[in-house]
Design a protein around this motif. Structure first.
Motif, PDB file in Angstrom:
ATOM      1  N   MET A 225      47.718  28.804  46.461  1.00 20.71           N
ATOM      2  CA  MET A 225      47.089  30.216  46.874  1.00 20.71           C
ATOM      3  C   MET A 225      47.072  30.353  48.254  1.00 20.71           C
ATOM      4  O   MET A 225      46.771  29.266  49.087  1.00 20.71           O
ATOM      5  CB  MET A 225      45.580  30.167  46.177  1.00 20.71           C
ATOM      6  CG  MET A 225      45.726  30.433  44.919  1.00 20.71           C
ATOM      7  SD  MET A 225      43.866  30.535  44.307  1.00 20.71           S
ATOM      8  CE  MET A 225      43.669  28.737  44.116  1.00 20.71           C
ATOM      9  N   ALA A 226      46.986  31.578  48.681  1.00 23.22           N
ATOM     10  CA  ALA A 226      46.811  31.859  50.081  1.00 23.22           C
ATOM     11  C   ALA A 226      46.286  33.242  50.523  1.00 23.22           C
ATOM     12  O   ALA A 226      46.538  34.059  49.531  1.00 23.22           O
ATOM     13  CB  ALA A 226      48.205  31.570  50.598  1.00 23.22           C
ATOM     14  N   SER A 227      45.961  33.592  51.564  1.00 20.83           N
ATOM     15  CA  SER A 227      45.552  34.917  51.883  1.00 20.83           C
ATOM     16  C   SER A 227      46.968  35.500  52.206  1.00 20.83           C
ATOM     17  O   SER A 227      47.693  35.150  52.771  1.00 20.83           O
ATOM     18  CB  SER A 227      44.565  34.862  53.154  1.00 20.83           C
ATOM     19  OG  SER A 227      45.059  34.143  54.489  1.00 20.83           O
ATOM     20  N   VAL A 228      46.573  36.971  52.239  1.00 21.20           N
ATOM     21  CA  VAL A 228      47.996  37.851  52.746  1.00 21.20           C
ATOM     22  C   VAL A 228      47.248  38.782  53.715  1.00 21.20           C
ATOM     23  O   VAL A 228      46.225  39.211  53.764  1.00 21.20           O
ATOM     24  CB  VAL A 228      48.449  38.659  51.577  1.00 21.20           C
ATOM     25  CG1 VAL A 228      49.515  39.691  52.215  1.00 21.20           C
ATOM     26  CG2 VAL A 228      48.895  37.571  50.364  1.00 21.20           C
ATOM     27  N   ASP A 229      47.957  38.591  54.912  1.00 26.05           N
ATOM     28  CA  ASP A 229      47.136  39.465  56.127  1.00 26.05           C
ATOM     29  C   ASP A 229      48.344  40.373  56.638  1.00 26.05           C
ATOM     30  O   ASP A 229      49.638  40.015  57.100  1.00 26.05           O
ATOM     31  CB  ASP A 229      47.035  38.413  57.323  1.00 26.05           C
ATOM     32  CG  ASP A 229      46.255  39.069  58.312  1.00 26.05           C
ATOM     33  OD1 ASP A 229      45.640  39.996  58.122  1.00 26.05           O
ATOM     34  OD2 ASP A 229      46.219  38.575  59.329  1.00 26.05           O
ATOM     35  N   ILE A 230      48.132  41.712  56.510  1.00 25.71           N
ATOM     36  CA  ILE A 230      48.892  42.542  56.935  1.00 25.71           C
ATOM     37  C   ILE A 230      48.288  43.404  58.102  1.00 25.71           C
ATOM     38  O   ILE A 230      47.099  43.912  58.148  1.00 25.71           O
ATOM     39  CB  ILE A 230      49.156  43.687  55.641  1.00 25.71           C
ATOM     40  CG1 ILE A 230      49.611  43.100  54.452  1.00 25.71           C
ATOM     41  CG2 ILE A 230      49.966  45.011  56.068  1.00 25.71           C
ATOM     42  CD1 ILE A 230      49.448  43.859  53.127  1.00 25.71           C
ATOM     43  N   GLN A 231      49.248  43.319  59.409  1.00 29.44           N
ATOM     44  CA  GLN A 231      48.647  43.795  60.414  1.00 29.44           C
ATOM     45  C   GLN A 231      49.444  44.894  61.107  1.00 29.44           C
ATOM     46  O   GLN A 231      50.616  44.591  61.360  1.00 29.44           O
ATOM     47  CB  GLN A 231      48.762  42.580  61.594  1.00 29.44           C
ATOM     48  CG  GLN A 231      47.552  41.541  61.316  1.00 29.44           C
ATOM     49  CD  GLN A 231      46.034  42.133  61.544  1.00 29.44           C
ATOM     50  OE1 GLN A 231      46.032  43.250  62.437  1.00 29.44           O
ATOM     51  NE2 GLN A 231      45.282  41.677  60.845  1.00 29.44           N
ATOM     52  N   ASP A 232      49.107  46.148  61.182  1.00 28.34           N
ATOM     53  CA  ASP A 232      49.718  47.323  61.676  1.00 28.34           C
ATOM     54  C   ASP A 232      51.111  47.583  61.268  1.00 28.34           C
ATOM     55  O   ASP A 232      52.167  47.620  62.088  1.00 28.34           O
ATOM     56  CB  ASP A 232      49.517  47.171  63.367  1.00 28.34           C
ATOM     57  CG  ASP A 232      49.845  48.541  63.938  1.00 28.34           C
ATOM     58  OD1 ASP A 232      49.591  49.310  63.494  1.00 28.34           O
ATOM     59  OD2 ASP A 232      50.493  48.342  65.082  1.00 28.34           O
ATOM     60  N   VAL A 233      51.389  47.361  59.861  1.00 26.09           N
ATOM     61  CA  VAL A 233      52.538  47.324  59.331  1.00 26.09           C
ATOM     62  C   VAL A 233      53.441  48.728  59.199  1.00 26.09           C
ATOM     63  O   VAL A 233      52.553  49.612  59.276  1.00 26.09           O
ATOM     64  CB  VAL A 233      52.630  46.693  57.950  1.00 26.09           C
ATOM     65  CG1 VAL A 233      54.058  47.143  57.309  1.00 26.09           C
ATOM     66  CG2 VAL A 233      52.783  45.172  58.199  1.00 26.09           C
ATOM     67  N   ARG A 234      54.341  48.950  59.738  1.00 27.98           N
ATOM     68  CA  ARG A 234      55.121  50.112  59.788  1.00 27.98           C
ATOM     69  C   ARG A 234      56.556  50.120  59.165  1.00 27.98           C
ATOM     70  O   ARG A 234      56.972  49.068  59.101  1.00 27.98           O
ATOM     71  CB  ARG A 234      55.286  50.704  61.201  1.00 27.98           C
ATOM     72  CG  ARG A 234      54.182  51.092  61.925  1.00 27.98           C
ATOM     73  CD  ARG A 234      54.302  51.292  63.410  1.00 27.98           C
ATOM     74  NE  ARG A 234      52.715  51.126  63.966  1.00 27.98           N
ATOM     75  CZ  ARG A 234      52.152  52.257  64.037  1.00 27.98           C
ATOM     76  NH1 ARG A 234      52.580  53.418  63.624  1.00 27.98           N
ATOM     77  NH2 ARG A 234      51.005  52.294  64.557  1.00 27.98           N
ATOM     78  N   LYS A 235      56.818  51.214  58.539  1.00 23.59           N
ATOM     79  CA  LYS A 235      58.182  51.349  58.060  1.00 23.59           C
ATOM     80  C   LYS A 235      58.852  52.540  58.220  1.00 23.59           C
ATOM     81  O   LYS A 235      58.381  53.772  58.179  1.00 23.59           O
ATOM     82  CB  LYS A 235      57.999  51.427  56.382  1.00 23.59           C
ATOM     83  CG  LYS A 235      59.395  51.436  55.566  1.00 23.59           C
ATOM     84  CD  LYS A 235      60.281  50.229  55.746  1.00 23.59           C
ATOM     85  CE  LYS A 235      61.711  50.336  55.292  1.00 23.59           C
ATOM     86  NZ  LYS A 235      62.482  49.197  55.321  1.00 23.59           N
ATOM     87  N   PHE A 236      59.923  52.658  58.753  1.00 19.91           N
ATOM     88  CA  PHE A 236      60.751  53.772  59.099  1.00 19.91           C
ATOM     89  C   PHE A 236      62.170  53.846  58.444  1.00 19.91           C
ATOM     90  O   PHE A 236      62.935  52.748  58.272  1.00 19.91           O
ATOM     91  CB  PHE A 236      61.458  53.842  60.515  1.00 19.91           C
ATOM     92  CG  PHE A 236      60.225  53.794  61.559  1.00 19.91           C
ATOM     93  CD1 PHE A 236      59.808  55.159  61.719  1.00 19.91           C
ATOM     94  CD2 PHE A 236      59.742  52.873  62.198  1.00 19.91           C
ATOM     95  CE1 PHE A 236      58.860  55.567  62.725  1.00 19.91           C
ATOM     96  CE2 PHE A 236      58.443  52.976  63.080  1.00 19.91           C
ATOM     97  CZ  PHE A 236      58.061  54.744  63.431  1.00 19.91           C
ATOM     98  N   TYR A 237      62.335  54.958  57.663  1.00 17.97           N
ATOM     99  CA  TYR A 237      63.578  55.230  56.921  1.00 17.97           C
ATOM    100  C   TYR A 237      64.369  56.230  58.007  1.00 17.97           C
ATOM    101  O   TYR A 237      63.895  57.436  58.023  1.00 17.97           O
ATOM    102  CB  TYR A 237      63.435  55.786  55.583  1.00 17.97           C
ATOM    103  CG  TYR A 237      62.990  54.801  54.798  1.00 17.97           C
ATOM    104  CD1 TYR A 237      63.847  53.913  54.213  1.00 17.97           C
ATOM    105  CD2 TYR A 237      61.658  54.910  54.241  1.00 17.97           C
ATOM    106  CE1 TYR A 237      63.546  52.986  53.113  1.00 17.97           C
ATOM    107  CE2 TYR A 237      61.222  54.117  53.391  1.00 17.97           C
ATOM    108  CZ  TYR A 237      62.194  52.943  52.775  1.00 17.97           C
ATOM    109  OH  TYR A 237      61.645  52.252  51.667  1.00 17.97           O
ATOM    110  N   GLY A 238      65.110  55.851  58.955  1.00 15.76           N
ATOM    111  CA  GLY A 238      65.638  56.703  59.941  1.00 15.76           C
ATOM    112  C   GLY A 238      64.587  57.136  60.848  1.00 15.76           C
ATOM    113  O   GLY A 238      63.813  56.310  61.118  1.00 15.76           O
ATOM    114  N   GLN A 239      64.387  58.521  60.913  1.00 14.09           N
ATOM    115  CA  GLN A 239      63.278  59.125  61.816  1.00 14.09           C
ATOM    116  C   GLN A 239      61.972  59.047  60.905  1.00 14.09           C
ATOM    117  O   GLN A 239      60.914  59.358  61.532  1.00 14.09           O
ATOM    118  CB  GLN A 239      63.539  60.350  62.215  1.00 14.09           C
ATOM    119  CG  GLN A 239      64.839  60.395  63.357  1.00 14.09           C
ATOM    120  CD  GLN A 239      64.498  59.674  64.548  1.00 14.09           C
ATOM    121  OE1 GLN A 239      63.402  59.997  65.091  1.00 14.09           O
ATOM    122  NE2 GLN A 239      65.347  58.540  64.998  1.00 14.09           N
ATOM    123  N   LEU A 240      62.137  58.874  59.684  1.00 19.58           N
ATOM    124  CA  LEU A 240      60.785  59.370  58.610  1.00 19.58           C
ATOM    125  C   LEU A 240      60.049  57.934  58.725  1.00 19.58           C
ATOM    126  O   LEU A 240      60.544  56.944  58.221  1.00 19.58           O
ATOM    127  CB  LEU A 240      61.350  59.588  57.344  1.00 19.58           C
ATOM    128  CG  LEU A 240      60.240  59.945  56.222  1.00 19.58           C
ATOM    129  CD1 LEU A 240      59.474  61.260  56.721  1.00 19.58           C
ATOM    130  CD2 LEU A 240      60.885  59.869  55.166  1.00 19.58           C
TER     131      LEU A 240
END
Lengths: 293, 353
Positions: free
Chosen positions: B1-16
Motif C-alpha cells: 500500500m502507498a499514498s498517491v500524490d498528484i501535484q499540479d498535473v496537466r495534460k495537453f492534447y496539442g494546444q488543448l
C-alpha cells in the motif's frame, strides 16, 4: 360463444395453408440450389472423369460421366513425360511460403496500423491501399528486372518476390483488429507487465485466429493460381509451378485434353485438402469479420 | 500500500489543455473517488496515474516515488476497466494469474494466489470457464480478481460498474466496499455516478473541465458545497438553486418570483445571490408561512413523494417524507428549513459564509 368458435375455426386452416406454402417455397429453393450446385460442380466432375478416359471417349458425344473404358494411361503418361511432382512441389512450396509471409506481414502491419496512433501510419496505410489499385501487369516487367538483378530467376525466391505482402491482407487484419480487439485489452496487458511483443504474440494473434485463417486460405490460393508472374520469372522446365506446367499441354493449335485433365485432377488434391482443413476458419473469418464478445 | 500524490498535473492534447493543474492527495489506504460529468478529465487523470497517458506537466508520486516516466508495469498498480478487459481466449484462472505468470512466479504460488482471490470474490467454481461463459457481474468480479491477485500498492477503477444493471450495481458497490475494508489497498475510483461516489468514498474529488472543484468527505461535500456546481452535482435529486437578492437586512432572499426565502446567520455580503436548498429541506407549510407554487409533476415512490413546483420561471423540487395527496396543477404552500439553506455569490458561484 358459438360465434367466437366459428370465427376462430378457419384459423388453423389458414395456418396450415401458410405452412404448406412455406414448405413448398422451401422445397423450391432447395431444388433450385441443388440444380445450381450440380451445375457448378459438373465441370469439375468432367475434369476428373476425362482424366480416366481414352482420347476417343473424351470427344465422344454424348459425354459420359463414368468412363466406359477407364484407363490410367493419361496419369502414367503425364508422370512419365513431365516433372509433374516437381511442379506440384514448386507450387506447394511457393504457395506455403507466400501464405506464411503474407499472414505474418499482414498480422504485424494490420495490428500496428490499427492500434498505434501515429499520424504518419495513416499515410502509410493509404499508400498500402493505393498499391492495390495498381494492376500487376504495370509493375510486372520492372519487378522482373529486379528479380534478374538479384539473381533469383528460376528459383523459389524469385517466385516469392511479388508474393510476400498483400495489401488486402493488411486491410483485412487492420479492420479485424479495430473491431475485435479493444484498446483496454492491450492496456490491461501492459499494466499486467506484458511487453509489446508478448502482447502481439499471446493476446493479439490468438484473437485473430479466424481472420488469419481466412487470409491464409486466400493467400495460399492467390499464389497457387498465379500464372503471369511464375510464367515470366521461371524459364526452365524444372522451376515451373503447376499452373505454368499445365499450360504446356495447350499449344496454339491443340489441347491435349486427356493429359491436361489428368494433371489438373492430380493438382486438385492438395488445394482441396487445404480448404477442407481450413474451411471452418475461412467461413468464420469472412462471414463474421471476427466480431467477438 | 502507498499514498498517491498528484501535484499540479496537466495534460495537453496539442494546444488543448484537458487537465489544468490538478492537485490531489490520496492517503495510504484511502478510497478516493474522482467524480464529475463526462469530459471533466477524471478518466484521463486515472489513466495518467496508470501510465497509459503521458503527463504534460506536474508530478505524480506513488509511495513517495515520482512515477512520471515509469512504465505502467513498473508502477505497482492494478486497474479495472469499464468493459472488464478480460482476455477472451484465456480461462478465468489464466486471466487472474496472467500478471503473475508474466512476473515468472512459481506455478504453485500462482495457483494459490488465484484460488485465494477467487474465494474472496466467490469465483472458485468458475476458474476453468472462459469469460464469455460468465455473466456481466461475474466478469466484473474476475476483473477485480485479476487486480487483487497482484497485491498492488494502488487499485485504479475506471467506471467499473457502468455496464451492470441497477440491482447488480448496488450489490457490487457493497462488495467493492467490503473488499476495500478487508484489503485496505489505496484505491482511486472514477465514476460519473455521484451516488456511487457518496456511498463508497472516504474522500470525493469533484472535477469539472479539468480542474478540481472540491475535495472532501462525502457528507462534507453534501452539507457544505464550495460552489453551485458541487451543490448541484452532489445529491439526488439535486439542490434547488434560485437566483435572488438579499433583503430584510440579510435575513432573507427575495427570489425572482417575489417569494421571500429565509436565511439563518448574517451573510457576509449584500446584493445578488443564489439561494440553495436541498429538496428534502422543503416541507408542506401552513398558511402564512413559506411560499405558494403550482405543482407541475408529482412522483410518489412509496417511501417519499417528489413534487416539482413552478416558482416564477424556475422548477423547484421538494422531497416530502409524508404521503401527500397532491396532483399536478394543484397549488401548494412550501416551507423552507432556514438553517439548511446555502448561499452562493451570483457572480462567482462560490459559497458565501
Amino acid at each position: 360463444m358459438t360465434q367466437t368458435i366459428a370465427a376462430s375455426t378457419p384459423r388453423p386452416k389458414a395456418g396450415g395453408r401458410m405452412k404448406t406454402r412455406g414448405k413448398l417455397i422451401d422445397f423450391a429453393i432447395d431444388v433450385f440450389l441443388f440444380c445450381f450446385s450440380i451445375l457448378m460442380i459438373l465441370p469439375l466432375v468432367f475434369l476428373v472423369s476425362n482424366a480416366f478416359k481414352t482420347p476417343e471417349e473424351i470427344v465422344a458425344w454424348p459425354p459420359r460421366i463414368i468412363p466406359s473404358d477407364p484407363t490410367l494411361e493419361n496419369f502414367r503418361s503425364v508422370l512419365a513425360d513431365t516433372p509433374l511432382p516437381l511442379w506440384i512441389f514448386n507450387s506447394v512450396a511457393f504457395s506455403t511460403l507466400s501464405m506464411v509471409a503474407i499472414v505474418m506481414t499482414s498480422a504485424i502491419a494490420g495490428y500496428v496500423l490499427a492500434k498505434f496512433p501515429f499520424r504518419s501510419l495513416n499515410i502509410i496505410f493509404i499508400l498500402i491501399l493505393a498499391t492495390a489499385i495498381v494492376p500487376f501487369e504495370v509493375y510486372m516487367i520492372p519487378l522482373y528486372f529486379q528479380a534478374q538483378a538479384l539473381g533469383v530467376l528460376n528459383s523459389l525466391w524469385g517466385l516469392l518476390l511479388g508474393y510476400l505482402v498483400m495489401s488486402f491482407g493488411i486491410f483485412l487484419i487492420r479492420q479485424n483488429v479495430m473491431h475485435s480487439i479493444p484498446d483496454e485489452l492491450l492496456e490491461a496487458a501492459r499494466i499486467d507487465g506484458a511487453g509489446e511483443f508478448w502482447i502481439f504474440w499471446r493476446i493479439v494473434l490468438p484473437l485473430l485466429r479466424g481472420a488469419l485463417g481466412a487470409l491464409a486460405v486466400l493467400a495460399f490460393f492467390q499464389a497457387w493460381t498465379s500464372f503471369a508472374w511464375p510464367m515470366i520469372v521461371t524459364t526452365t522446365r524444372n522451376s515451373y509451378t503447376i499452373e505454368v506446367g499445365l499450360a504446356l499441354f495447350q499449344t496454339g493449335f491443340t489441347v491435349d485434353l486427356g493429359r491436361l485433365s489428368a494433371a489438373s485432377a492430380a493438382v486438385l488434391v492438395p488445394s482441396i485438402t487445404l480448404f477442407v482443413i481450413l474451411r471452418r476458419n475461412f467461413v468464420q473469418g469472412v462471414a463474421s469479420t471476427g466480431m467477438k464478445e | 500500500m502507498a499514498s498517491v500524490d498528484i501535484q499540479d498535473v496537466r495534460k495537453f492534447y496539442g494546444q488543448l489543455e484537458t487537465i489544468k493543474g490538478v492537485t490531489v492527495d490520496v492517503p495510504d489506504g484511502a478510497f478516493v473517488v474522482l467524480v464529475g460529468p463526462s469530459g471533466c478529465g477524471k478518466s484521463t487523470l486515472l489513466r495518467m496515474i496508470a501510465g497509459l497517458e503521458d503527463i504534460s506537466g506536474g508530478t505524480i508520486s506513488i509511495g513517495g516515488r515520482v512515477i512520471n516516466d515509469v512504465e505502467p508495469k513498473h508502477r505497482d498498480i492494478a486497474m479495472v476497466f469499464q468493459n472488464y478487459a478480460l482476455y477472451p481466449h484465456m480461462t478465468i484462472a489464466e486471466n487472474m494469474g496472467f500478471s503473475l505468470r508474466l512476473a515468472k512466479r512459481p506455478k504453485d504460488e500462482i495457483d494459490q494466489r488465484v484460488r485465494e482471490a477467487a474465494a474472496i470474490l466467490g469465483l472458485s467454481d468458475y476458474l476453468d470457464r472462459y469469460p464469455r461463459q460468465l455473466s456481466g457481474g461475474q466478469r466484473q468480479r474476475v476483473a477485480m480478481g485479476r487486480a487483487i491477485v497482484r497485491n498492488p500498492q494502488v487499485f485504479l477503477f475506471d467506471e467499473p460498474l457502468s455496464n451492470l444493471d441497477a440491482k447488480l450495481r448496488v450489490q457490487m458497490r457493497a462488495e467493492l466496499k467490503d473488499i476495500h475494508a478487508r484489503l485496505k489497498t489505496t484505491t482511486v475510483y472514477v465514476t460519473h455516478d455521484q451516488i456511487e461516489a457518496m456511498t463508497m468514498a472516504d474522500r470525493i474529488v469533484v472535477m469539472r473541465d479539468g480542474i478540481v472543484e472540491q475535495v472532501g468527505a462525502p457528507l462534507d461535500l453534501y452539507d457544505r458545497p464550495n460552489n453551485t456546481f458541487v451543490a448541484s452535482f452532489i445529491g439526488s435529486p439535486s439542490m434547488n438553486l434560485l437566483p435572488g437578492l438579499l433583503t430584510n437586512g440579510g435575513r432573507s432572499v427575495r427570489v425572482e418570483s417575489g417569494a421571500e426565502l429565509p436565511l439563518e446567520g448574517a451573510p457576509p455580503a449584500a446584493g445578488k445571490v443564489i439561494y440553495g436548498i436541498r429538496p428534502e429541506h422543503l416541507h408542506l407549510a401552513a398558511d402564512g408561512e413559506g411560499f405558494e407554487a403550482v405543482a407541475t409533476n408529482v412522483e410518489p415512490t412509496g417511501s417519499e413523494t417528489l413534487v416539482q413546483v413552478r416558482v416564477g420561471e424556475q422548477i423547484v423540487s421538494a422531497q416530502l417524507r409524508d404521503r401527500v395527496h397532491i396532483r399536478a396543477g394543484d397549488t401548494v404552500r412550501l416551507g423552507v428549513q432556514a438553517a439548511k439553506a446555502h448561499l452562493f455569490d451570483a457572480e462567482t458561484s462560490q459559497r458565501l459564509g
